[in-house]
Scaffold this motif. Sequence first.
Motif, PDB file in Angstrom:
ATOM      1  N   LYS A   1       0.926  -1.286   0.193  1.00  0.00           N
ATOM      2  CA  LYS A   1       0.787   0.029  -0.125  1.00  0.00           C
ATOM      3  C   LYS A   1       0.697   1.512  -0.257  1.00  0.00           C
ATOM      4  O   LYS A   1       0.582   2.017  -0.811  1.00  0.00           O
ATOM      5  CB  LYS A   1      -0.638  -0.143   1.606  1.00  0.00           C
ATOM      6  CG  LYS A   1      -2.275  -0.818   0.697  1.00  0.00           C
ATOM      7  CD  LYS A   1      -3.138  -0.550   2.838  1.00  0.00           C
ATOM      8  CE  LYS A   1      -3.869  -2.083   2.708  1.00  0.00           C
ATOM      9  NZ  LYS A   1      -4.418  -2.161   3.871  1.00  0.00           N
ATOM     10  N   ALA A   2       1.791   1.653   0.766  1.00  0.00           N
ATOM     11  CA  ALA A   2       2.932   2.131   0.921  1.00  0.00           C
ATOM     12  C   ALA A   2       4.318   2.109   0.208  1.00  0.00           C
ATOM     13  O   ALA A   2       4.279   4.167  -0.432  1.00  0.00           O
ATOM     14  CB  ALA A   2       3.950   2.092   2.011  1.00  0.00           C
ATOM     15  N   ALA A   3       3.854   1.591  -0.783  1.00  0.00           N
ATOM     16  CA  ALA A   3       4.190   1.162  -2.008  1.00  0.00           C
ATOM     17  C   ALA A   3       3.766   1.809  -3.480  1.00  0.00           C
ATOM     18  O   ALA A   3       4.156   2.987  -3.933  1.00  0.00           O
ATOM     19  CB  ALA A   3       5.498   0.639  -2.791  1.00  0.00           C
ATOM     20  N   VAL A   4       2.659   1.324  -3.207  1.00  0.00           N
ATOM     21  CA  VAL A   4       1.559   2.164  -4.416  1.00  0.00           C
ATOM     22  C   VAL A   4       1.205   3.419  -3.777  1.00  0.00           C
ATOM     23  O   VAL A   4       1.611   4.543  -5.100  1.00  0.00           O
ATOM     24  CB  VAL A   4       0.057   1.707  -4.637  1.00  0.00           C
ATOM     25  CG1 VAL A   4      -1.116   2.185  -5.340  1.00  0.00           C
ATOM     26  CG2 VAL A   4       0.942   0.236  -4.858  1.00  0.00           C
ATOM     27  N   LYS A   5       0.965   3.915  -2.953  1.00  0.00           N
ATOM     28  CA  LYS A   5       0.853   5.261  -2.849  1.00  0.00           C
ATOM     29  C   LYS A   5       2.094   6.459  -3.454  1.00  0.00           C
ATOM     30  O   LYS A   5       1.662   8.121  -3.280  1.00  0.00           O
ATOM     31  CB  LYS A   5       0.706   5.496  -1.177  1.00  0.00           C
ATOM     32  CG  LYS A   5       0.067   7.290  -0.937  1.00  0.00           C
ATOM     33  CD  LYS A   5      -0.146   6.935   0.453  1.00  0.00           C
ATOM     34  CE  LYS A   5      -0.108   8.382   1.258  1.00  0.00           C
ATOM     35  NZ  LYS A   5      -0.640   8.602   2.862  1.00  0.00           N
ATOM     36  N   ALA A   6       3.163   5.901  -2.785  1.00  0.00           N
ATOM     37  CA  ALA A   6       4.664   6.606  -3.022  1.00  0.00           C
ATOM     38  C   ALA A   6       5.191   6.851  -4.561  1.00  0.00           C
ATOM     39  O   ALA A   6       5.210   7.591  -5.228  1.00  0.00           O
ATOM     40  CB  ALA A   6       5.720   6.458  -2.649  1.00  0.00           C
ATOM     41  N   LEU A   7       4.850   5.778  -5.539  1.00  0.00           N
ATOM     42  CA  LEU A   7       5.010   5.808  -6.581  1.00  0.00           C
ATOM     43  C   LEU A   7       3.555   6.821  -7.357  1.00  0.00           C
ATOM     44  O   LEU A   7       4.350   7.190  -8.425  1.00  0.00           O
ATOM     45  CB  LEU A   7       4.434   4.105  -7.008  1.00  0.00           C
ATOM     46  CG  LEU A   7       6.046   3.403  -7.306  1.00  0.00           C
ATOM     47  CD1 LEU A   7       5.189   1.921  -7.803  1.00  0.00           C
ATOM     48  CD2 LEU A   7       7.288   3.691  -8.302  1.00  0.00           C
ATOM     49  N   THR A   8       2.691   6.692  -6.890  1.00  0.00           N
ATOM     50  CA  THR A   8       1.344   7.744  -7.477  1.00  0.00           C
ATOM     51  C   THR A   8       1.485   8.955  -7.000  1.00  0.00           C
ATOM     52  O   THR A   8       1.285   9.823  -8.491  1.00  0.00           O
ATOM     53  CB  THR A   8      -0.481   7.055  -7.039  1.00  0.00           C
ATOM     54  OG1 THR A   8      -0.321   5.185  -6.806  1.00  0.00           O
ATOM     55  CG2 THR A   8      -1.138   7.642  -7.288  1.00  0.00           C
ATOM     56  N   ALA A   9       2.079   9.089  -6.378  1.00  0.00           N
ATOM     57  CA  ALA A   9       2.618  10.623  -5.834  1.00  0.00           C
ATOM     58  C   ALA A   9       3.713  11.287  -6.606  1.00  0.00           C
ATOM     59  O   ALA A   9       3.834  12.274  -6.933  1.00  0.00           O
ATOM     60  CB  ALA A   9       3.254  11.271  -4.060  1.00  0.00           C
ATOM     61  N   ALA A  10       4.549  10.212  -6.486  1.00  0.00           N
ATOM     62  CA  ALA A  10       5.868  11.167  -7.886  1.00  0.00           C
ATOM     63  C   ALA A  10       5.715  10.920  -9.058  1.00  0.00           C
ATOM     64  O   ALA A  10       5.930  10.972 -10.449  1.00  0.00           O
ATOM     65  CB  ALA A  10       7.261   9.762  -7.308  1.00  0.00           C
TER      66      ALA A  10
END
Length: 98
Positions: free
Chosen positions: A39-48
Amino acid sequence: MAANTLEIATPPGNVNALADLSRPTLKVLLCATTVPCGKAAVKALTAAGVAAHVVSYETDVKAALAKVQLGEADAAIVYHSDGVSAGERAHGCRSRHR
């Protein structure tokens, strides 16, 4: 509450930044989206704004990191604490994106 930072685990020299994970020549692993790391990885990739070239979603951080250590993947987004435990078999690169 303690927080754990995400980082990119990779063999030394493979990846220098989060944006590198979009290269189609890289085999990128993420944790399954049903676990906190995923969940955290998807959030970071999306934000970037990064569309990583994900070839597999692993059951947990240790499984993703193990595949990088064995040379079965080029990179995985893992927690810093897990990346440190890999020693010299995998290099950690923290994204500067917040």
